[in-house]
Write a protein that holds these residues in place. Structure first.
Motif, PDB file in Angstrom:
ATOM      1  N   MET A  89       0.652  -1.295  -0.172  1.00  0.00           N
ATOM      2  CA  MET A  89       0.152   0.032  -0.080  1.00  0.00           C
ATOM      3  C   MET A  89       0.299   1.041  -0.250  1.00  0.00           C
ATOM      4  SD  MET A  89      -3.347  -1.345   2.518  1.00  0.00           S
ATOM      5  CE  MET A  89      -1.872  -1.190   4.103  1.00  0.00           C
ATOM      6  N   VAL A  90       0.173   2.328  -0.351  1.00  0.00           N
ATOM      7  CA  VAL A  90       0.966   3.777  -0.900  1.00  0.00           C
ATOM      8  C   VAL A  90       0.621   4.460  -0.053  1.00  0.00           C
ATOM      9  CG1 VAL A  90       1.707   5.485  -2.531  1.00  0.00           C
ATOM     10  CG2 VAL A  90       1.332   2.715  -3.632  1.00  0.00           C
ATOM     11  N   VAL A  91       1.719   4.446   1.431  1.00  0.00           N
ATOM     12  CA  VAL A  91       0.262   5.645   2.300  1.00  0.00           C
ATOM     13  C   VAL A  91       1.415   7.010   1.799  1.00  0.00           C
ATOM     14  CG1 VAL A  91       1.064   5.972   5.104  1.00  0.00           C
ATOM     15  CG2 VAL A  91       1.760   3.675   4.079  1.00  0.00           C
ATOM     16  N   SER A  92       1.900   7.178   1.061  1.00  0.00           N
ATOM     17  CA  SER A  92       2.111   8.605   0.579  1.00  0.00           C
ATOM     18  C   SER A  92       0.709   9.067  -0.020  1.00  0.00           C
ATOM     19  CB  SER A  92       3.635   9.129  -0.209  1.00  0.00           C
ATOM     20  OG  SER A  92       3.267   8.103  -0.618  1.00  0.00           O
ATOM     21  N   ILE A  93       0.416   8.605  -0.402  1.00  0.00           N
ATOM     22  CA  ILE A  93      -1.367   8.586  -0.925  1.00  0.00           C
ATOM     23  C   ILE A  93      -2.291   9.680  -0.028  1.00  0.00           C
ATOM     24  CG2 ILE A  93      -2.844   7.006   0.201  1.00  0.00           C
ATOM     25  CD1 ILE A  93      -3.055   8.737  -3.439  1.00  0.00           C
ATOM     26  N   LEU A  94      -2.013   9.900   1.341  1.00  0.00           N
ATOM     27  CA  LEU A  94      -3.026  10.181   2.218  1.00  0.00           C
ATOM     28  C   LEU A  94      -2.295  11.989   2.132  1.00  0.00           C
ATOM     29  CD1 LEU A  94      -3.666   7.928   5.298  1.00  0.00           C
ATOM     30  CD2 LEU A  94      -4.969   8.280   3.422  1.00  0.00           C
ATOM     31  N   GLY A  95      -1.268  11.875   1.976  1.00  0.00           N
ATOM     32  CA  GLY A  95      -0.219  13.540   1.702  1.00  0.00           C
ATOM     33  C   GLY A  95      -0.449  14.653   0.137  1.00  0.00           C
ATOM     34  N   HIS A  96      -1.281  13.040  -0.624  1.00  0.00           N
ATOM     35  CA  HIS A  96      -1.521  13.804  -1.992  1.00  0.00           C
ATOM     36  C   HIS A  96      -2.068  14.619  -2.230  1.00  0.00           C
ATOM     37  CE1 HIS A  96      -1.884  14.868  -6.219  1.00  0.00           C
ATOM     38  NE2 HIS A  96      -1.428  13.561  -6.432  1.00  0.00           N
ATOM     39  N   PRO A  97      -2.157  16.145  -2.517  1.00  0.00           N
ATOM     40  CA  PRO A  97      -2.988  17.354  -2.166  1.00  0.00           C
ATOM     41  C   PRO A  97      -4.432  17.068  -2.709  1.00  0.00           C
ATOM     42  CG  PRO A  97      -0.775  17.984  -3.337  1.00  0.00           C
ATOM     43  CD  PRO A  97      -0.595  16.686  -3.295  1.00  0.00           C
ATOM     44  N   LYS A  98      -4.409  16.368  -3.836  1.00  0.00           N
ATOM     45  CA  LYS A  98      -6.193  16.448  -4.822  1.00  0.00           C
ATOM     46  C   LYS A  98      -6.464  15.447  -3.102  1.00  0.00           C
ATOM     47  CE  LYS A  98      -5.492  18.699  -7.600  1.00  0.00           C
ATOM     48  NZ  LYS A  98      -6.590  20.115  -7.966  1.00  0.00           N
ATOM     49  N   ILE A  99      -6.103  14.119  -2.925  1.00  0.00           N
ATOM     50  CA  ILE A  99      -6.867  13.135  -2.310  1.00  0.00           C
ATOM     51  C   ILE A  99      -6.593  13.296  -0.434  1.00  0.00           C
ATOM     52  CG2 ILE A  99      -6.154  10.433  -0.967  1.00  0.00           C
ATOM     53  CD1 ILE A  99      -7.080  10.766  -3.942  1.00  0.00           C
ATOM     54  N   SER A 100      -6.174  13.982  -0.108  1.00  0.00           N
ATOM     55  CA  SER A 100      -6.029  14.831   1.323  1.00  0.00           C
ATOM     56  C   SER A 100      -7.338  16.817   1.367  1.00  0.00           C
ATOM     57  CB  SER A 100      -4.414  15.585   1.898  1.00  0.00           C
ATOM     58  OG  SER A 100      -4.213  16.341   0.957  1.00  0.00           O
ATOM     59  N   ALA A 101      -7.150  16.309   0.082  1.00  0.00           N
ATOM     60  CA  ALA A 101      -8.681  17.782   0.316  1.00  0.00           C
ATOM     61  C   ALA A 101      -9.181  17.373   0.049  1.00  0.00           C
ATOM     62  CB  ALA A 101      -8.681  18.719  -0.844  1.00  0.00           C
ATOM     63  N   PHE A 102      -9.965  15.961  -0.263  1.00  0.00           N
ATOM     64  CA  PHE A 102     -10.940  15.423  -0.902  1.00  0.00           C
ATOM     65  C   PHE A 102     -11.341  14.713   0.893  1.00  0.00           C
ATOM     66  CE2 PHE A 102     -12.253  10.442  -1.211  1.00  0.00           C
ATOM     67  CZ  PHE A 102     -13.640  11.940  -1.905  1.00  0.00           C
ATOM     68  N   LEU A 103     -10.622  14.221   1.119  1.00  0.00           N
ATOM     69  CA  LEU A 103     -10.293  13.212   2.601  1.00  0.00           C
ATOM     70  C   LEU A 103     -11.186  14.744   3.648  1.00  0.00           C
ATOM     71  CD1 LEU A 103      -7.928  10.549   2.677  1.00  0.00           C
ATOM     72  CD2 LEU A 103     -10.405  10.048   2.462  1.00  0.00           C
ATOM     73  N   ARG A 104     -10.531  15.234   3.767  1.00  0.00           N
ATOM     74  CA  ARG A 104     -10.641  17.116   4.108  1.00  0.00           C
ATOM     75  C   ARG A 104     -12.306  16.601   4.445  1.00  0.00           C
ATOM     76  NH1 ARG A 104      -5.693  18.910   3.584  1.00  0.00           N
ATOM     77  NH2 ARG A 104      -6.573  20.566   2.194  1.00  0.00           N
ATOM     78  N   LYS A 105     -12.180  17.054   3.594  1.00  0.00           N
ATOM     79  CA  LYS A 105     -13.854  17.948   2.639  1.00  0.00           C
ATOM     80  C   LYS A 105     -15.007  16.627   2.990  1.00  0.00           C
ATOM     81  CE  LYS A 105     -16.481  19.657  -1.231  1.00  0.00           C
ATOM     82  NZ  LYS A 105     -16.640  20.010  -2.299  1.00  0.00           N
ATOM     83  N   THR A 106     -14.396  15.565   2.598  1.00  0.00           N
ATOM     84  CA  THR A 106     -15.960  14.589   3.128  1.00  0.00           C
ATOM     85  C   THR A 106     -15.635  13.494   4.206  1.00  0.00           C
ATOM     86  OG1 THR A 106     -14.456  12.786   1.878  1.00  0.00           O
ATOM     87  CG2 THR A 106     -15.733  13.684   0.250  1.00  0.00           C
TER      88      THR A 106
END
Length: 308
Positions: free
Chosen positions: A1-18
């Motif tokens: 698994m790629v843990v750094s995906i949580l730090g991708h700007p687009k992914i982190s923005a999506f997760l914070r919003k939802t």
């Protein structure tokens, strides 16, 4: 698994919003469903970017996600915690008692001396760690004083771990990186340049990590005020140092009026007042050493004492 995906700007923005991440207790569970919420091609692109980043990053950098046991409990409790941290150094410091010491870059001699004295007093607790933002001025003095009195430091960056900003603190970066008992952390993984928006995000991490936040000097509009307001939102104790010989502590006095503790009276420091021959000395004059009142030592510190 790629843990750094949580730090991708687009992914982190999506997760914070939802707030999707709140539904899961383990990263593996979240990882399996992330692709469902995103267009397949976009998911593959982001995943490829993060996979490449993990392959090329410094092997000494460790990734700590919000699902990991190493993730600091106090930071997890804030409303918008970083979902992953890139760390270099001693991860056990994240579990220690932490206090933040922050202030303006253009700090007054009296505030620098007060910072050093505060760290000396705090150093009675050897299980304590000092956190700050790796800026010049108060942040720098807090770290130098912490090392002088035997306390470890946690530097929180507004950039990636691979960038040493500001350049004037490269000696601090060198010392932290060479000492395994210190720690650097950041939520910015992919290439991120210093910008106005990155430092408020950093500041909420500084206060989020801390039990108490000490504001040593702050103008009304400053990053220090940003840290203080984050601390208020996070229900942290805030202490403000205020002294008539500071260059600009309008922000600190505003915080006191809003209910922050005044450091001197709250912790019951007593100050031997210093008579200053040239009270109008400017920040530029002090930096150039053109005008140094007799009561200020050649290293810029004031010769007054704080006593518990």
């Amino acid at each position: 698994m790629v843990v750094s995906i949580l730090g991708h700007p687009k992914i982190s923005a999506f997760l914070r919003k939802t707030r999707v991440w709140c539904k899961y207790k383990h990263f593996s569970e979240l990882y399996q469903v992330l692709s469902i919420h995103l267009d397949e091609e976009i998911w593959k692109q982001y995943l490829a970017e993060c996979t490449q980043w993990e392959k090329s990053k410094d092997p000494n950098w460790k990734l700590v996600s919000i699902f990991d046991p190493e993730y600091p409990k106090t930071l997890k409790e804030i409303y918008d915690p970083p979902l992953v941290l890139a760390c270099l150094g001693n991860l056990s410091l994240l579990k220690s008692s932490i206090v933040a010491i922050v202030g303006t870059r253009k700090s007054s001699p009296v505030s620098l001396s007060a910072t050093r004295k505060l760290v000396e007093v705090l150093s009675a607790n050897k299980s304590l760690s000092i956190v700050s933002g790796m800026a010049l001025g108060i942040d720098r003095e807090a770290f130098l004083s912490a090392w002088e009195f035997g306390l470890p430091v946690i530097g929180v960056l507004g950039t990636t771990l691979g960038m040493e900003y500001p350049p004037g603190n490269r000696d601090l970066y060198k010392r932290i990186k060479e000492d395994p008992n210190q720690l650097l952390i950041t939520e910015f993984l992919l290439k991120t340049e210093p910008a106005k928006w990155t430092f408020p995000k950093r500041n909420r991490v500084i206060s989020g990590l801390s039990d108490k936040v000490y504001i040593m000097e702050s103008g009304r509009k400053s990053g220090t005020i940003s840290t203080a307001y984050s601390a208020m939102e996070q229900n942290r104790e805030i202490y403000v140092f205020d002294h008539p010989k500071q260059f600009d502590n309008e922000g600190g006095r505003l915080l006191i009026r809003q209910g922050a503790h005044k450091l001197i009276s709250e912790i019951k420091f007593s100050i031997e007042e210093v008579k200053v021959k040239n009270a109008s000395m400017s920040y530029e004059d002090w930096c150039k050493k053109r005008t140094i009142p007799s009561e200020i030592r050649r290293d810029g510190r004031w010769d007054f004492d704080f006593n518990l």
